[in-house]
Design a protein around this motif. Structure first.
Motif, mmCIF file in Angstrom:
data_model
loop_
_atom_site.group_PDB
_atom_site.id
_atom_site.type_symbol
_atom_site.label_atom_id
_atom_site.label_comp_id
_atom_site.label_asym_id
_atom_site.label_seq_id
_atom_site.Cartn_x
_atom_site.Cartn_y
_atom_site.Cartn_z
ATOM 1 N N SER A 29 0.830 -1.199 0.000
ATOM 2 C CA SER A 29 0.000 0.000 0.000
ATOM 3 C C SER A 29 0.870 1.257 0.000
ATOM 4 O O SER A 29 2.083 1.203 0.237
ATOM 5 C CB SER A 29 -0.919 0.012 1.223
ATOM 6 O OG SER A 29 -0.199 0.417 2.387
ATOM 7 N N SER A 30 0.238 2.397 -0.205
ATOM 8 C CA SER A 30 0.961 3.668 -0.205
ATOM 9 C C SER A 30 1.502 4.019 1.171
ATOM 10 O O SER A 30 2.400 4.846 1.297
ATOM 11 C CB SER A 30 0.044 4.790 -0.701
ATOM 12 O OG SER A 30 -1.090 4.922 0.164
ATOM 13 N N THR A 31 0.967 3.372 2.221
ATOM 14 C CA THR A 31 1.424 3.629 3.588
ATOM 15 C C THR A 31 2.358 2.543 4.106
ATOM 16 O O THR A 31 2.676 2.511 5.290
ATOM 17 C CB THR A 31 0.230 3.772 4.542
ATOM 18 O OG1 THR A 31 -0.577 2.582 4.477
ATOM 19 C CG2 THR A 31 -0.618 4.976 4.179
ATOM 20 N N GLY A 32 2.772 1.637 3.218
ATOM 21 C CA GLY A 32 3.754 0.634 3.603
ATOM 22 C C GLY A 32 3.201 -0.634 4.198
ATOM 23 O O GLY A 32 3.916 -1.357 4.892
ATOM 24 N N VAL A 33 1.922 -0.939 3.949
ATOM 25 C CA VAL A 33 1.325 -2.187 4.425
ATOM 26 C C VAL A 33 1.389 -3.231 3.314
ATOM 27 O O VAL A 33 0.851 -3.026 2.226
ATOM 28 C CB VAL A 33 -0.136 -1.991 4.874
ATOM 29 C CG1 VAL A 33 -0.751 -3.324 5.321
ATOM 30 C CG2 VAL A 33 -0.216 -0.976 6.008
ATOM 31 N N SER A 34 2.058 -4.351 3.609
ATOM 32 C CA SER A 34 2.222 -5.417 2.633
ATOM 33 C C SER A 34 1.080 -6.422 2.750
ATOM 34 O O SER A 34 0.659 -6.775 3.853
ATOM 35 C CB SER A 34 3.558 -6.124 2.853
ATOM 36 O OG SER A 34 3.746 -7.164 1.909
ATOM 37 N N VAL A 35 0.596 -6.867 1.603
ATOM 38 C CA VAL A 35 -0.529 -7.800 1.555
ATOM 39 C C VAL A 35 -0.171 -8.969 0.654
ATOM 40 O O VAL A 35 0.342 -8.781 -0.453
ATOM 41 C CB VAL A 35 -1.806 -7.113 1.018
ATOM 42 C CG1 VAL A 35 -2.979 -8.093 0.996
ATOM 43 C CG2 VAL A 35 -2.154 -5.884 1.856
ATOM 44 N N GLU A 36 -0.441 -10.189 1.133
ATOM 45 C CA GLU A 36 -0.253 -11.395 0.340
ATOM 46 C C GLU A 36 -1.597 -11.787 -0.255
ATOM 47 O O GLU A 36 -2.569 -11.972 0.478
ATOM 48 C CB GLU A 36 0.310 -12.513 1.213
ATOM 49 C CG GLU A 36 0.714 -13.741 0.427
ATOM 50 C CD GLU A 36 1.470 -14.730 1.293
ATOM 51 O OE1 GLU A 36 2.717 -14.699 1.286
ATOM 52 O OE2 GLU A 36 0.802 -15.525 1.984
ATOM 53 N N ILE A 37 -1.650 -11.930 -1.584
ATOM 54 C CA ILE A 37 -2.912 -12.130 -2.292
ATOM 55 C C ILE A 37 -2.899 -13.477 -2.995
ATOM 56 O O ILE A 37 -1.938 -13.823 -3.688
ATOM 57 C CB ILE A 37 -3.149 -11.008 -3.320
ATOM 58 C CG1 ILE A 37 -3.070 -9.642 -2.640
ATOM 59 C CG2 ILE A 37 -4.498 -11.190 -4.012
ATOM 60 C CD1 ILE A 37 -3.091 -8.473 -3.604
ATOM 61 N N ARG A 38 -3.984 -14.225 -2.825
ATOM 62 C CA ARG A 38 -4.137 -15.525 -3.486
ATOM 63 C C ARG A 38 -5.507 -15.608 -4.148
ATOM 64 O O ARG A 38 -6.491 -15.107 -3.631
ATOM 65 C CB ARG A 38 -4.041 -16.671 -2.476
ATOM 66 C CG ARG A 38 -2.643 -17.046 -2.020
ATOM 67 C CD ARG A 38 -2.719 -18.254 -1.094
ATOM 68 N NE ARG A 38 -1.408 -18.817 -0.798
ATOM 69 C CZ ARG A 38 -0.612 -18.385 0.169
ATOM 70 N NH1 ARG A 38 -1.011 -17.396 0.944
ATOM 71 N NH2 ARG A 38 0.567 -18.942 0.379
ATOM 72 N N GLY A 39 -5.552 -16.312 -5.274
ATOM 73 C CA GLY A 39 -6.816 -16.706 -5.876
ATOM 74 C C GLY A 39 -7.564 -15.585 -6.565
ATOM 75 O O GLY A 39 -7.059 -14.485 -6.786
#
Length: 281
Positions: A29-39
């Protein structure tokens, strides 16, 4: 809207785990939050516990994605691949802003332990963003008594003094059932050993000032409360009480699972959640 998958530097990232041969995308994200995305399919926001990360949700996320859901498992601020930039900001507001930046919602929300505390606040403040709520091994918060709040705050000093490796070695066995395999128990320990002081400290302070009792009674979204039979951390009775507080909530107990039920019994957890969602998909 969802941006191209990248890390902080803009380099494409693909994660693979031993149990999940299918690739998981990474988005920042623009605020530095990492997200792991599946499917692909119906979106699910997944929020880990105070001693975990997006990795803790991996086995469950894989199973949900195999049933037509797109899972978004965050590393909370100060955890995993997220930066420390927003650790002292309100976690529920960060989650709401994250969904807005991703361009998704309403979403199913899954929160385990501390993640469930955040999820309840998200559903209370932003019901338009939440189609259902799953509270796994969760609690009202640590501000139920002065003693429980103090115990939570003492963890910060313990982590600072001992370091994450020794901190995890002292604590991880209480998170799992006596029948949990060594392999899974080791994965739980490794996740806890990866915590960083800024993120963990902010999470502990949030828990120490939180009592979601009133928040839970005012929720107006479908809710499932699920807990492992051998949860020795928050406990079955706390989860049972949480379920009684939420209007119309469903309550389930998973056998052969402790506080880390999503990692110990991901198949059973997935089946319980999918049954709860039913035709809400």
């Amino acid at each position: 809207m969802l941006k191209p998958t990248s890390d902080v530097s803009g380099t494409a990232v693909v994660n693979r785990t031993q149990d999940s041969p299918a690739p998981a995308e990474r988005w920042m994200s623009s605020t530095g939050v990492s997200v792991e995305i599946r499917g692909s399919g119906t979106p699910v926001l997944m929020m880990h516990g105070i001693g975990g990360s997006a990795n803790s949700c991996g086995l469950l996320a894989e199973r949900l994605s195999n049933h037509g859901y797109r899972t978004f498992a965050w590393d909370a601020p100060g955890y995993g691949q997220s930066t420390d930039a927003s650790v002292e900001e309100d976690h529920a507001d960060i989650a709401a802003a994250l969904l807005s930046e991703l361009g998704i919602g309403p979403v199913h929300v899954f929160g385990t332990s501390w993640g469930g505390v955040i999820g309840a606040q998200l559903a209370a403040r932003h019901p338009e963003l939440v189609s259902s709520l799953v509270l796994a091994s969760s609690t009202r918060g640590s501000c139920i008594t002065r003693e429980s709040a103090d115990r939570m705050l003492k963890r910060i000093r313990e982590l600072k003094d001992a370091g994450p490796t020794a901190f995890a070695a002292r604590r991880f066995r209480r998170l799992v059932s006596p029948v949990t395999t060594v392999q899974i128990a080791e994965a739980v320990r490794a996740d806890m050993a990866s915590v960083r002081l800024p993120g963990y400290s902010a999470a502990a302070r949030m828990m120490a000032r939180t009592n979601n009792t009133v928040v839970l009674t005012a929720l107006n979204v479908p809710c499932l409360v699920v807990v492992g039979r051998d949860d020795f951390v928050t406990g079955v009775e706390e989860s049972r009480f949480v379920a009684k507080l939420v209007p119309g909530a469903r309550f389930e107990i998973l056998e052969d699972a402790g506080h880390a039920a999503l990692q110990e019994q991901p198949e059973m957890m997935a089946e319980t959640i999918l049954d709860f969602w039913g035709d809400k998909k």
